[in-house]
Enzyme design. Structure first.
Site, PDB file in Angstrom:
ATOM      1  CE  LYS A  13      -6.668  46.653 -57.219  1.00  0.00           C
ATOM      2  NZ  LYS A  13      -7.239  47.562 -58.245  1.00  0.00           N
ATOM      3  NE  ARG A  88      -7.175  42.135 -61.863  1.00  0.00           N
ATOM      4  CZ  ARG A  88      -6.241  42.991 -61.454  1.00  0.00           C
ATOM      5  NH1 ARG A  88      -5.290  42.611 -60.638  1.00  0.00           N
ATOM      6  NH2 ARG A  88      -6.267  44.223 -61.875  1.00  0.00           N
ATOM      7  NE  ARG A 127      -2.210  53.928 -62.562  1.00  0.00           N
ATOM      8  CZ  ARG A 127      -2.857  52.805 -62.275  1.00  0.00           C
ATOM      9  NH1 ARG A 127      -2.943  52.397 -61.029  1.00  0.00           N
ATOM     10  NH2 ARG A 127      -3.419  52.100 -63.225  1.00  0.00           N
ATOM     11  NE  ARG A 160      -0.302  50.084 -64.681  1.00  0.00           N
ATOM     12  CZ  ARG A 160      -1.122  49.529 -63.791  1.00  0.00           C
ATOM     13  NH1 ARG A 160      -0.927  49.733 -62.506  1.00  0.00           N
ATOM     14  NH2 ARG A 160      -2.122  48.772 -64.171  1.00  0.00           N
ATOM     15  NE  ARG A 171      -6.259  48.161 -66.237  1.00  0.00           N
ATOM     16  CZ  ARG A 171      -5.525  49.239 -65.938  1.00  0.00           C
ATOM     17  NH1 ARG A 171      -5.120  50.057 -66.889  1.00  0.00           N
ATOM     18  NH2 ARG A 171      -5.188  49.475 -64.691  1.00  0.00           N
TER      19      ARG A 171
HETATM   20  P1  AP5 Z   1      -3.819  53.232 -57.587  1.00  0.00           P
HETATM   21  O1  AP5 Z   1      -3.565  53.148 -56.128  1.00  0.00           O
HETATM   22  O2  AP5 Z   1      -2.677  53.111 -58.520  1.00  0.00           O
HETATM   23  O3  AP5 Z   1      -5.006  52.229 -57.994  1.00  0.00           O
HETATM   24  P2  AP5 Z   1      -5.027  50.637 -58.049  1.00  0.00           P
HETATM   25  O4  AP5 Z   1      -6.333  50.212 -57.511  1.00  0.00           O
HETATM   26  O5  AP5 Z   1      -3.794  50.061 -57.421  1.00  0.00           O
HETATM   27  O6  AP5 Z   1      -5.039  50.483 -59.619  1.00  0.00           O
HETATM   28  P3  AP5 Z   1      -4.303  49.521 -60.674  1.00  0.00           P
HETATM   29  O7  AP5 Z   1      -4.570  50.131 -62.039  1.00  0.00           O
HETATM   30  O8  AP5 Z   1      -2.879  49.290 -60.307  1.00  0.00           O
HETATM   31  O9  AP5 Z   1      -5.134  48.288 -60.578  1.00  0.00           O
HETATM   32  P4  AP5 Z   1      -5.318  47.226 -61.624  1.00  0.00           P
HETATM   33  O10 AP5 Z   1      -6.060  46.322 -60.750  1.00  0.00           O
HETATM   34  O11 AP5 Z   1      -5.941  47.521 -62.905  1.00  0.00           O
HETATM   35  O12 AP5 Z   1      -3.826  46.946 -62.112  1.00  0.00           O
HETATM   36  P5  AP5 Z   1      -2.798  45.821 -61.754  1.00  0.00           P
HETATM   37  O13 AP5 Z   1      -1.464  46.406 -61.778  1.00  0.00           O
HETATM   38  O14 AP5 Z   1      -3.241  45.092 -60.547  1.00  0.00           O
HETATM   39  O15 AP5 Z   1      -4.597  54.636 -57.832  1.00  0.00           O
HETATM   40  C1  AP5 Z   1      -4.927  55.057 -59.144  1.00  0.00           C
HETATM   41  C2  AP5 Z   1      -4.645  56.570 -59.282  1.00  0.00           C
HETATM   42  O16 AP5 Z   1      -5.530  57.292 -58.446  1.00  0.00           O
HETATM   43  C3  AP5 Z   1      -3.231  56.984 -58.837  1.00  0.00           C
HETATM   44  O17 AP5 Z   1      -2.784  58.009 -59.673  1.00  0.00           O
HETATM   45  C4  AP5 Z   1      -3.421  57.488 -57.396  1.00  0.00           C
HETATM   46  O18 AP5 Z   1      -2.442  58.466 -57.028  1.00  0.00           O
HETATM   47  C5  AP5 Z   1      -4.834  58.081 -57.472  1.00  0.00           C
HETATM   48  N1  AP5 Z   1      -5.586  57.927 -56.228  1.00  0.00           N
HETATM   49  C6  AP5 Z   1      -5.610  56.850 -55.384  1.00  0.00           C
HETATM   50  N2  AP5 Z   1      -6.474  57.061 -54.362  1.00  0.00           N
HETATM   51  C7  AP5 Z   1      -7.025  58.293 -54.584  1.00  0.00           C
HETATM   52  C8  AP5 Z   1      -8.008  59.081 -53.891  1.00  0.00           C
HETATM   53  N3  AP5 Z   1      -8.629  58.637 -52.768  1.00  0.00           N
HETATM   54  N4  AP5 Z   1      -8.359  60.285 -54.408  1.00  0.00           N
HETATM   55  C9  AP5 Z   1      -7.769  60.733 -55.562  1.00  0.00           C
HETATM   56  N5  AP5 Z   1      -6.841  60.041 -56.261  1.00  0.00           N
HETATM   57  C10 AP5 Z   1      -6.475  58.830 -55.773  1.00  0.00           C
HETATM   58  O19 AP5 Z   1      -3.004  44.832 -62.981  1.00  0.00           O
HETATM   59  C11 AP5 Z   1      -2.588  45.187 -64.290  1.00  0.00           C
HETATM   60  C12 AP5 Z   1      -2.901  44.029 -65.232  1.00  0.00           C
HETATM   61  O20 AP5 Z   1      -2.186  42.839 -64.824  1.00  0.00           O
HETATM   62  C13 AP5 Z   1      -4.371  43.585 -65.291  1.00  0.00           C
HETATM   63  O21 AP5 Z   1      -5.136  44.363 -66.205  1.00  0.00           O
HETATM   64  C14 AP5 Z   1      -4.215  42.121 -65.761  1.00  0.00           C
HETATM   65  O22 AP5 Z   1      -3.960  42.059 -67.137  1.00  0.00           O
HETATM   66  C15 AP5 Z   1      -2.969  41.667 -65.028  1.00  0.00           C
HETATM   67  N6  AP5 Z   1      -3.271  41.053 -63.723  1.00  0.00           N
HETATM   68  C16 AP5 Z   1      -2.874  41.516 -62.504  1.00  0.00           C
HETATM   69  N7  AP5 Z   1      -3.344  40.717 -61.526  1.00  0.00           N
HETATM   70  C17 AP5 Z   1      -4.054  39.729 -62.140  1.00  0.00           C
HETATM   71  C18 AP5 Z   1      -4.791  38.623 -61.658  1.00  0.00           C
HETATM   72  N8  AP5 Z   1      -4.911  38.372 -60.349  1.00  0.00           N
HETATM   73  N9  AP5 Z   1      -5.403  37.833 -62.565  1.00  0.00           N
HETATM   74  C19 AP5 Z   1      -5.289  38.054 -63.898  1.00  0.00           C
HETATM   75  N10 AP5 Z   1      -4.612  39.102 -64.417  1.00  0.00           N
HETATM   76  C20 AP5 Z   1      -3.991  39.931 -63.539  1.00  0.00           C
END
Ligand code: AP5
Length: 213
Positions: A13, A88, A127, A160, A171
């Site tokens: 994402k 979410r 990552r 991270r 997660r």
């Molecule tokens: P990346 O682009 O970083 O993936 P992402 O989908 O953004 O993953 P996140 O881990 O950031 O999502 P998340 O939803 O768990 O975390 P968030 O920060 O939102 O890609 C991942 C890796 O793959 C990278 O190394 C990239 O280079 C590689 N890659 C990408 N595309 C690729 C491809 N096509 N081929 C190969 N490699 C590829 O949330 C963290 C925490 O915050 C949550 O666990 C929760 O506790 C809290 N939180 C956040 N939002 C909420 C909410 N709305 N409600 C409640 N809690 C929340």
């Protein structure tokens, strides 16, 4: 244009949202990044959220909805935005609809990246993120030009805290239980686009833009 990038943790994402920012010049609103900034600033909200994030649990809806409400009211969101990591839960999705309705806005597209769990674990394990500008890399699939250094600001890359195997499994479990049901919610709204997120990065980007043409 009001967009949402949707999918499991590590589905890509954040990576794809950056291309949308470049093309449409609208802000990426990542709840994960906002929470991490609050933790870095040691705010009361950040310290409370950290307890949930470190365990791979979702932060309570009331906290998240409050953050999003304030952010969407900011000037730079007037011409559009890209939601990343929000909503979410069903409560969050309903709250978003209410916020959009009250401000006369509508969601144009939900871009959902479909990636199998085994690949998610591989992606998250490799990552690396920039602690300053938040740019994301992968040690194998999306390497920085200089090992462990951010291409954009030259800062050292880090892993991270929640990117460890146990937290990732939790997660993913929370995603399947609480977030994946939103797919039907957005399909019914007629704004849902499914993209094969397991493809090579540039092909995912290509498919994403085809859905917006
Ligand atoms: P990346 O682009 O970083 O993936 P992402 O989908 O953004 O993953 P996140 O881990 O950031 O999502 P998340 O939803 O768990 O975390 P968030 O920060 O939102 O890609 C991942 C890796 O793959 C990278 O190394 C990239 O280079 C590689 N890659 C990408 N595309 C690729 C491809 N096509 N081929 C190969 N490699 C590829 O949330 C963290 C925490 O915050 C949550 O666990 C929760 O506790 C809290 N939180 C956040 N939002 C909420 C909410 N709305 N409600 C409640 N809690 C929340």
């Amino acid at each position: 244009m009001n967009l949402m990038v949707f999918g499991a943790p590590g589905a890509g994402k954040g990576t794809q949202a950056k291309f949308l920012v470049e093309k449409y010049n609208i802000p990426q609103i990542s709840t994960g990044d906002m929470l991490r900034a609050a933790i870095a600033d040691k705010t009361a909200m950040g310290m409370e959220a950290k307890k949930y994030m470190d365990e791979g649990e979702l932060v309570p809806d009331s906290t998240i909805i409050g953050i999003i409400k304030d952010r969407l009211e900011e000037e730079d969101c007037k011409k559009g935005f890209i939601l990343d990591g929000f909503p979410r839960t069903l409560n969050q999705a309903v709250a978003l609809e209410e916020l959009m309705k009250n401000s006369g806005k509508k969601l144009d597209k939900v871009l959902s990246f479909d990636v199998p769990d085994e690949l998610i674990i591989q992606r998250i394990a490799g990552r690396r993120v920039c602690s300053k500008c938040g740019a994301t890399f992968h040690i194998e699939f999306n390497k920085p030009k200089v090992q462990d250094i951010c291409d954009y600001c030259g800062t050292a890359l880090v892993t991270r805290k929640d990117d460890n195997v146990d937290t990732v499994k939790n997660r993913l479990e929370n995603y399947h239980k609480q977030t994946a049901p939103l797919i039907d919610f957005y399909k019914k709204m007629g704004v849902f686009a499914q993209i094969d997120g397991s493809q090579e990065l540039s092909l995912v980007t290509e498919d994403m833009f085809k859905n917006l043409a």
